[in-house]
Design an enzyme around this catalytic site. Structure first.
Site, short mmCIF file in Angstrom:
data_model
loop_
_atom_site.label_atom_id
_atom_site.label_comp_id
_atom_site.label_asym_id
_atom_site.label_seq_id
_atom_site.Cartn_x
_atom_site.Cartn_y
_atom_site.Cartn_z
CG ASP A 252 -4.35 -12.74 -1.29
OD1 ASP A 252 -3.70 -13.65 -0.73
OD2 ASP A 252 -4.15 -12.37 -2.45
CG HIS B 116 -0.11 -10.50 -7.44
ND1 HIS B 116 -0.84 -11.67 -7.35
CD2 HIS B 116 0.66 -10.45 -6.34
CE1 HIS B 116 -0.50 -12.30 -6.23
NE2 HIS B 116 0.41 -11.58 -5.60
CG ASP B 117 3.29 -13.13 -7.28
OD1 ASP B 117 3.40 -11.96 -6.86
OD2 ASP B 117 2.87 -14.07 -6.60
CG ASP C 260 -4.38 7.80 -2.99
OD1 ASP C 260 -4.72 7.23 -4.06
OD2 ASP C 260 -4.45 7.23 -1.88
CG ASP D 148 -9.58 4.23 -4.09
OD1 ASP D 148 -10.56 3.91 -4.79
OD2 ASP D 148 -8.98 5.34 -4.21
CG ASP E 30 -6.43 6.99 -7.22
OD1 ASP E 30 -7.08 7.00 -6.15
OD2 ASP E 30 -5.57 7.86 -7.52
CG ASP F 26 0.69 -15.29 0.00
OD1 ASP F 26 0.62 -14.97 -1.21
OD2 ASP F 26 1.72 -15.12 0.68
CD GLU G 288 1.19 -18.06 -4.19
OE1 GLU G 288 1.75 -17.43 -5.07
OE2 GLU G 288 1.34 -17.81 -2.97
O1 TEU Z 1 3.87 -15.49 -3.78
C1 TEU Z 1 4.49 -16.70 -3.49
C2 TEU Z 1 5.65 -16.97 -4.29
O2 TEU Z 1 6.04 -18.12 -4.46
C3 TEU Z 1 6.35 -15.76 -4.75
O3 TEU Z 1 7.36 -15.48 -3.88
C4 TEU Z 1 6.94 -15.97 -5.99
O4 TEU Z 1 8.01 -16.85 -5.79
C5 TEU Z 1 7.46 -14.69 -6.47
O5 TEU Z 1 6.40 -13.79 -6.60
C6 TEU Z 1 8.11 -14.94 -7.74
O6 TEU Z 1 8.30 -13.80 -8.44
C7 TEU Z 1 2.98 -15.00 -2.85
C8 TEU Z 1 2.33 -13.74 -3.36
O7 TEU Z 1 1.57 -14.06 -4.50
C9 TEU Z 1 3.40 -12.73 -3.63
O8 TEU Z 1 2.90 -11.56 -4.21
C10 TEU Z 1 4.06 -12.41 -2.31
O9 TEU Z 1 5.15 -11.56 -2.55
C11 TEU Z 1 4.56 -13.66 -1.61
O10 TEU Z 1 3.60 -14.72 -1.62
C12 TEU Z 1 4.82 -13.36 -0.18
O11 TEU Z 1 3.61 -13.11 0.48
#
Ligand code: TEU
Length: 578
Positions: free
Chosen positions: A105, A346-347, A32, A36, A28, A214, A273
């Site tokens: 993305d 990130h998921d 804020d 960024d 950052d 995505d 993905e």
């Molecule tokens: O994620 C796809 C996906 O399959 C996710 O929903 C996953 O099932 C979930 O994160 C499980 O915890 C992509 C992106 O990487 C995710 O950040 C988004 O939330 C999602 O698509 C919707 O755009």
């Protein structure tokens, strides 16, 4: 020869390493509390020092941030939270100036419900010109609009509840496989597809080097929208949901390739993905002859430690299952197609906490082990920000510490169903996406050097010991180990091209394999102990006494015929046919 069309020569990304930036949590610059573009610019030298080739930016477009930017309201601008298009151009030039590439993305399964396409589609009503840009349906026959069970079919949202939201003005429902603020675009409509392709060409003209797409295998839905197995919340099923790799998916991706990528003068990178994708489908998507995608993210290996309740039903992982899975994917894409390799993004919860051991005793070594195993597979490795520091899951105390819509919806749904809050919290602590989203730990100062303001989500208190500044100064750190691994990928063709063979498949603690590159006679051996105990391993014939290329333990002696691997020890050996 036109670029992006070649099926013969190896592509540049086959020996590249990609680094994912989650901009909101990276750095950052304006206090804020939210990362960024300028913050990224200020840390490009760090990424260059790490040695990665490509940066993938999670979404930076204007968004109401219901799903942290995966709900886009304008595809051709930058959210003021992150900066401006001028900042973006400066970032891109600075990335290119350091010899790296930048991949955007691309989130085109859905938009935000605040995107002008959707507001026009909704507000124009059933006869409006934009109606068909999204997926609208009347309620189930015989049901009152808005009544329980009146949804047009039984699909569930990945983020809890039905995949349909009722629009009172028209009495119809719109489809959203994710949050209700993420309506699905109607890819059956050629105008939608052309609008997306035009937007992609616009970013390519700006100079970006490709796209991470995505949930791109969910774009094609059977227009009949048949009932199907309701997807468990956030889990990955058996691929039988009719929107997974639907009827026209290959046609759409081939069309996108033709319209956007094929004629482009630079060789780009595309990665799709794909929840629930099978090996056979992945091979078809990535077969260069089909001209669809370069590689996919598959989900099988990150689904093995989930119970029947899905994402928030954690189970211990059996190493033998992991080896069967990753081994099959290596084999399935050996001749045709290409793998992406990842533990983290990130998921997901942090890899060192999920697959390794984040205790002070084993954190560094197990993080380095996970890196070794992953990066020595065949495919393009992805590093998620902080993974190169062995960043761990966060000590979330109460539900107020979480920010993610998936976690918050799940909590609300479970509590409403009478679940024990402590049990729900325990599952969130283990598996919430917020574990990956706590800010990057740059140094030991307040908020880890991420911000001088108040961070949007708390920095992990372990930043006092786990941070980039300390690790850059320590040659035995996870950071320097990653540097060595990345540089190995650039200098050792066997890592990119060698055949993969799994060893000791039935061993519950050892992950071992070879990579054999027939063209130059090189062979690599990986021996890794995925456990906190010492384990003796039979070294395969011909490997005793061979050169050690890399190891995460201090004493790197010539390999004996029977070697005792220390807890979380990983080593890579090399030999050349004489
Ligand atoms: O994620 C796809 C996906 O399959 C996710 O929903 C996953 O099932 C979930 O994160 C499980 O915890 C992509 C992106 O990487 C995710 O950040 C988004 O939330 C999602 O698509 C919707 O755009």
């Amino acid at each position: 020869m036109p670029q992006n069309d070649s099926s013969a020569a190896p592509a540049w990304w086959q020996n590249a390493v990609v680094y994912q930036i989650y901009p909101r949590s990276f750095a950052d610059s304006d206090a804020d509390g939210i990362g960024d573009l300028q913050g990224i610019i200020e840390h490009l030298d760090y990424l260059a020092e790490l040695g990665v080739d490509v940066l993938w930016l999670s979404p930076v477009y204007p968004s109401p941030h219901a799903d942290n930017g995966y709900d886009i309201s304008d595809y051709q601008d930058i959210d003021p939270l992150f900066g401006t298009l001028d900042d973006f151009d400066r970032l891109l030039a600075a990335v290119h100036g350091r010899g790296m590439k930048l991949v955007m993305d691309l989130v085109v399964n859905h938009t935000s419900d605040e995107h002008p396409w959707f507001t026009a589609s909704r507000d124009g009503g059933p006869a409006g010109p934009m109606r068909d840009w999204y997926i609208w349906r009347p309620p189930r026959p015989g049901k009152e609009p808005g009544a329980p069970g009146a949804e047009p079919n039984n699909w569930g949202s990945f983020f809890s509840g039905p995949a349909w939201t009722h629009d009172e003005a028209s009495g119809e429902y719109y489809l959203h496989l994710f949050a209700r603020k993420q309506p699905d675009l109607n890819w059956e409509n050629p105008e939608v597809r052309q609008a997306v392709y035009a937007m992609m060409r616009w970013w390519l003209e700006r100079g970006v080097d490709g796209f991470r797409m995505d949930v791109v295998n969910l774009l094609s839905k059977d227009p009949a929208l048949p009932d199907g197995p309701v997807p468990d919340h956030g889990s990955y099923g058996d691929g039988s949901a009719s929107y997974v790799c639907g009827p026209r998916i290959h046609e759409f991706l081939a069309e996108m390739h033709r319209e956007v990528l094929a004629g482009h003068p630079r060789r780009l990178l595309t990665v799709g993905e794909m929840p629930d994708v099978t090996i056979d489908e992945a091979r078809r998507f990535t077969d260069p002859a089909n001209r669809e995608l370069d590689m996919v993210f598959q989900f099988e290996h990150v689904s093995l430690d989930l119970g029947p309740g899905g994402k928030f039903d954690p189970r211990p992982l059996r190493l033998t299952d992991l080896k069967v899975s990753l081994g099959r994917w290596q084999e399935g894409l050996a001749e045709t197609g290409w793998n992406s390799l990842y533990w983290n993004n990130h998921d997901h919860a942090r890899a060192v906490s999920r697959f390794g051991d984040d205790s002070p005793e084993h954190r560094v070594r197990s993080a380095a082990l996970l890196a070794t195993v992953l990066h020595l597979h065949r495919g393009t490795p992805y590093i998620y920000q902080g993974e190169e520091l062995g960043m761990a899951n966060a000590p979330f105390a109460t539900i107020d510490d979480f920010r993610d819509i998936e976690s918050l919806n799940h909590y609300r749904e479970q509590i409403a169903a009478g679940a024990d809050p402590e049990q729900v919290l325990a599952a969130l602590r283990a598996r919430s996406r917020d574990n990956a989203r706590t800010p990057m730990q740059w140094d030991a100062s307040a908020h880890g050097g991420f911000t001088t303001g108040t961070p949007w989500i708390a920095v992990n208190p372990d930043h006092r010991t786990v941070n980039a500044k300390a690790q850059r100064a320590d040659l035995d750190s996870v950071f320097h180990y990653y540097r060595r691994l990345i540089s190995l990928r650039h200098t050792e063709p066997a890592l990119t091209h060698g055949d993969f063979r799994m060893l000791h498949p039935d061993d519950e603690r050892i992950y071992a394999f070879t990579r054999h590159h027939a063209a130059d006679g090189t062979e690599l051996l990986v021996l890794a102990n995925i456990s906190g105990e010492s384990v003796q391993v039979a070294v395969p014939d011909g490997w005793a006494g061979t050169e050690t290329l890399l190891a995460n333990v201090a004493a790197v002696e010539p390999l004996p015929a029977r070697h005792t691997l220390q807890p979380w020890e990983a080593r890579v050996h090399r030999r050349t046919a004489s």
